[in-house]
Design a protein around this motif. Structure first.
Motif, PDB file in Angstrom:
ATOM      1  N   CYS A 135      -9.024   3.143  -2.768  1.00 50.63           N
ATOM      2  CA  CYS A 135      -7.366   2.860  -3.506  1.00 50.63           C
ATOM      3  C   CYS A 135      -8.199   2.245  -4.265  1.00 50.63           C
ATOM      4  O   CYS A 135      -8.412   1.306  -5.286  1.00 50.63           O
ATOM      5  CB  CYS A 135      -7.203   1.714  -2.898  1.00 50.63           C
TER       6      CYS A 135
ATOM      7  N   LEU B 228      -9.034  -5.559  -2.131  1.00 50.00           N
ATOM      8  CA  LEU B 228      -7.743  -3.863  -2.183  1.00 50.00           C
ATOM      9  C   LEU B 228      -8.314  -3.098  -0.787  1.00 50.00           C
ATOM     10  O   LEU B 228      -9.080  -3.762   0.248  1.00 50.00           O
ATOM     11  CB  LEU B 228      -9.315  -3.109  -2.477  1.00 50.00           C
ATOM     12  N   SER B 229      -7.008  -2.848   0.218  1.00 53.06           N
ATOM     13  CA  SER B 229      -7.250  -2.282   1.373  1.00 53.06           C
ATOM     14  C   SER B 229      -8.480  -1.360   1.582  1.00 53.06           C
ATOM     15  O   SER B 229      -8.662  -1.618   2.661  1.00 53.06           O
ATOM     16  CB  SER B 229      -5.886  -2.516   1.826  1.00 53.06           C
ATOM     17  N   ASN B 230      -8.738  -0.716   0.460  1.00 53.70           N
ATOM     18  CA  ASN B 230     -10.140  -0.045   1.275  1.00 53.70           C
ATOM     19  C   ASN B 230     -10.636   0.103  -0.109  1.00 53.70           C
ATOM     20  O   ASN B 230      -9.795   0.339  -1.229  1.00 53.70           O
ATOM     21  CB  ASN B 230      -9.223   1.288   1.969  1.00 53.70           C
TER      22      ASN B 230
ATOM     23  N   ARG C 230      -0.197   8.227  -0.423  1.00 56.71           N
ATOM     24  CA  ARG C 230      -1.304   9.231  -0.446  1.00 56.71           C
ATOM     25  C   ARG C 230      -0.952   9.810  -1.481  1.00 56.71           C
ATOM     26  O   ARG C 230       0.299  10.962  -1.077  1.00 56.71           O
ATOM     27  CB  ARG C 230      -3.275   8.897  -0.316  1.00 56.71           C
TER      28      ARG C 230
ATOM     29  N   ARG D 195      -5.227   0.129  -7.762  1.00 49.11           N
ATOM     30  CA  ARG D 195      -4.372  -0.939  -8.040  1.00 49.11           C
ATOM     31  C   ARG D 195      -4.409  -0.259  -8.928  1.00 49.11           C
ATOM     32  O   ARG D 195      -4.132  -0.479  -9.948  1.00 49.11           O
ATOM     33  CB  ARG D 195      -4.989  -2.060  -8.374  1.00 49.11           C
TER      34      ARG D 195
ATOM     35  N   ALA E 171      -6.515   9.157  -6.022  1.00 49.33           N
ATOM     36  CA  ALA E 171      -6.846   8.399  -4.597  1.00 49.33           C
ATOM     37  C   ALA E 171      -4.654   7.548  -4.493  1.00 49.33           C
ATOM     38  O   ALA E 171      -4.208   7.658  -5.405  1.00 49.33           O
ATOM     39  CB  ALA E 171      -7.481   7.575  -5.895  1.00 49.33           C
ATOM     40  N   GLN E 172      -5.634   6.778  -3.807  1.00 50.10           N
ATOM     41  CA  GLN E 172      -4.465   6.100  -3.102  1.00 50.10           C
ATOM     42  C   GLN E 172      -4.175   4.639  -3.704  1.00 50.10           C
ATOM     43  O   GLN E 172      -5.169   4.665  -4.196  1.00 50.10           O
ATOM     44  CB  GLN E 172      -4.867   5.472  -1.727  1.00 50.10           C
ATOM     45  N   ARG E 173      -2.933   4.587  -4.143  1.00 48.98           N
ATOM     46  CA  ARG E 173      -2.657   3.613  -4.815  1.00 48.98           C
ATOM     47  C   ARG E 173      -2.024   2.406  -3.993  1.00 48.98           C
ATOM     48  O   ARG E 173      -1.125   2.250  -3.025  1.00 48.98           O
ATOM     49  CB  ARG E 173      -1.509   3.668  -5.448  1.00 48.98           C
ATOM     50  N   GLU E 174      -1.968   1.085  -4.207  1.00 48.22           N
ATOM     51  CA  GLU E 174      -1.458  -0.160  -3.820  1.00 48.22           C
ATOM     52  C   GLU E 174      -1.088  -0.932  -5.063  1.00 48.22           C
ATOM     53  O   GLU E 174      -1.764  -0.799  -6.538  1.00 48.22           O
ATOM     54  CB  GLU E 174      -2.581  -0.226  -2.996  1.00 48.22           C
TER      55      GLU E 174
ATOM     56  N   VAL F 210       0.795  -1.311  -0.021  1.00 44.86           N
ATOM     57  CA  VAL F 210       0.042  -0.128  -0.555  1.00 44.86           C
ATOM     58  C   VAL F 210       0.459   1.121   0.237  1.00 44.86           C
ATOM     59  O   VAL F 210       2.310   1.451   0.605  1.00 44.86           O
ATOM     60  CB  VAL F 210      -1.365   0.163   1.398  1.00 44.86           C
ATOM     61  N   HIS F 211       0.660   1.928  -1.044  1.00 43.11           N
ATOM     62  CA  HIS F 211       1.392   3.189  -1.312  1.00 43.11           C
ATOM     63  C   HIS F 211       1.042   4.324  -0.418  1.00 43.11           C
ATOM     64  O   HIS F 211      -0.153   4.238  -0.513  1.00 43.11           O
ATOM     65  CB  HIS F 211       1.639   2.885  -2.953  1.00 43.11           C
TER      66      HIS F 211
END
Ligand code: 18C
Length: 247
Positions: A164, A159-161, A115, A166, A120-123, A112-113
């Motif tokens: 997020c 997905l972690s949330n 943000r 991918r 949006a946050q990336r994973e 999980v990267h």
């Protein structure tokens, strides 16, 4: 570490084998003038990019070449591959875990990267494979190793949330040890860190996996890749200091 530990009957074997060898020749193919643009030039470290958009998303391929002293190819890639070190050197990470160890040379990793506003946050979810491929080494090198990472799908990794996204990724780090004393006249056990160096090629293509402002993305790209390679190199140099050389 000679040979391949991952079983040839593993469902991912064919994909891993094919992509690893493709990335090796792509990495070693050099940087054709007029195709690659130099964007970071710091001492021995040079980074090149190409402009590429897929479905309107920036997916610019990156190729970096570097050369360092006092470290072997195996050592450099040991610290890149082994997931127990990733949180020490990768400043893009919020957290990471190993989903599965497929073999001593292959793992599936979920990251999980951090943000980057306003995106949006990336994973990332990918297999990572480490291999010695001496038959492809340069004439002046004593060995050649590659780590290849590529996104994969796992129904058991959610997905972690929900917010997020991918990313897609194909990344390879190719390293070769160069020995400065004539190899015919010297045993590995007689060498000191002053006698060795490592030629590094790093290639990466990341697909953001969804909306992100292209201008922000290119700023992040130009800032984060040089930061990563410099920081990771310093990390390895620090780790190997006063340790026996690992060939
Ligand atoms: O190779 C590297 N690391 C390995 C770790 O084991 C592995 C990495 C795979 C994942 C790479 C995906 C990176 C996504 C980053 C998201 C943004 C984070 C920014 C954080 C800033 C504090 O092979 C080293 C990888 C070094 C990565 C450098 C960043 C590259 C950016 C590329 C564009 C990312 C697109 C999505 C970000 C959208 C933000 C606007």
């Amino acid at each position: 570490m000679d040979g391949v530990s991952l079983s040839s009957s593993h469902p991912l074997f064919k994909e891993i084998d094919k992509l690893t060898m493709e990335q090796l020749s792509y990495a070693k193919a050099g940087v054709e003038e007029g195709v690659w643009q130099l964007f970071a030039d710091e001492g021995e470290m040079k980074m090149y990019k190409r402009d590429l958009e897929i479905d309107g998303m920036v997916c610019d391929p990156l190729k970096a070449v570097h050369s360092i002293k006092g470290v072997t190819a195996r050592e450099y890639l040991h610290y890149f591959f082994d997931s127990s070190y990733k949180l020490d050197w990768d400043t893009t990470l919020d957290n990471m875990r190993v989903v599965e160890h497929l073999a001593s040379d292959t793992a599936v990793i979920h990251q999980v990267h951090k943000r980057v506003w306003p995106a949006a946050q990336r994973e990332s979810l990918f297999w990572s494979h480490f291999r010695k491929v001496n038959s492809y080494k340069d004439p002046d090198a004593s060995d050649l190793y590659i780590v290849c990472n590529h996104d994969c799908e796992r129904p058991d990794v959610a997905l972690s949330n929900k917010a997020c996204l991918r990313v897609g990724l194909t990344i390879a780090m190719v390293c070769q040890t160069v020995i400065k004393r004539p190899q015919s006249k010297v045993q590995f056990s007689e060498l000191s860190r002053e006698d060795i160096g490592c030629k590094i090629i790093y290639v990466a293509q990341v697909n953001p996996g969804g909306w992100a402002p292209n201008s922000v993305l290119r700023v992040v790209y130009k800032r984060e890749y040089p930061k990563f390679l410099k920081r990771f190199t310093q990390y390895v140099e620090q780790k190997v200091k006063n340790k026996p050389i690992m060939f």
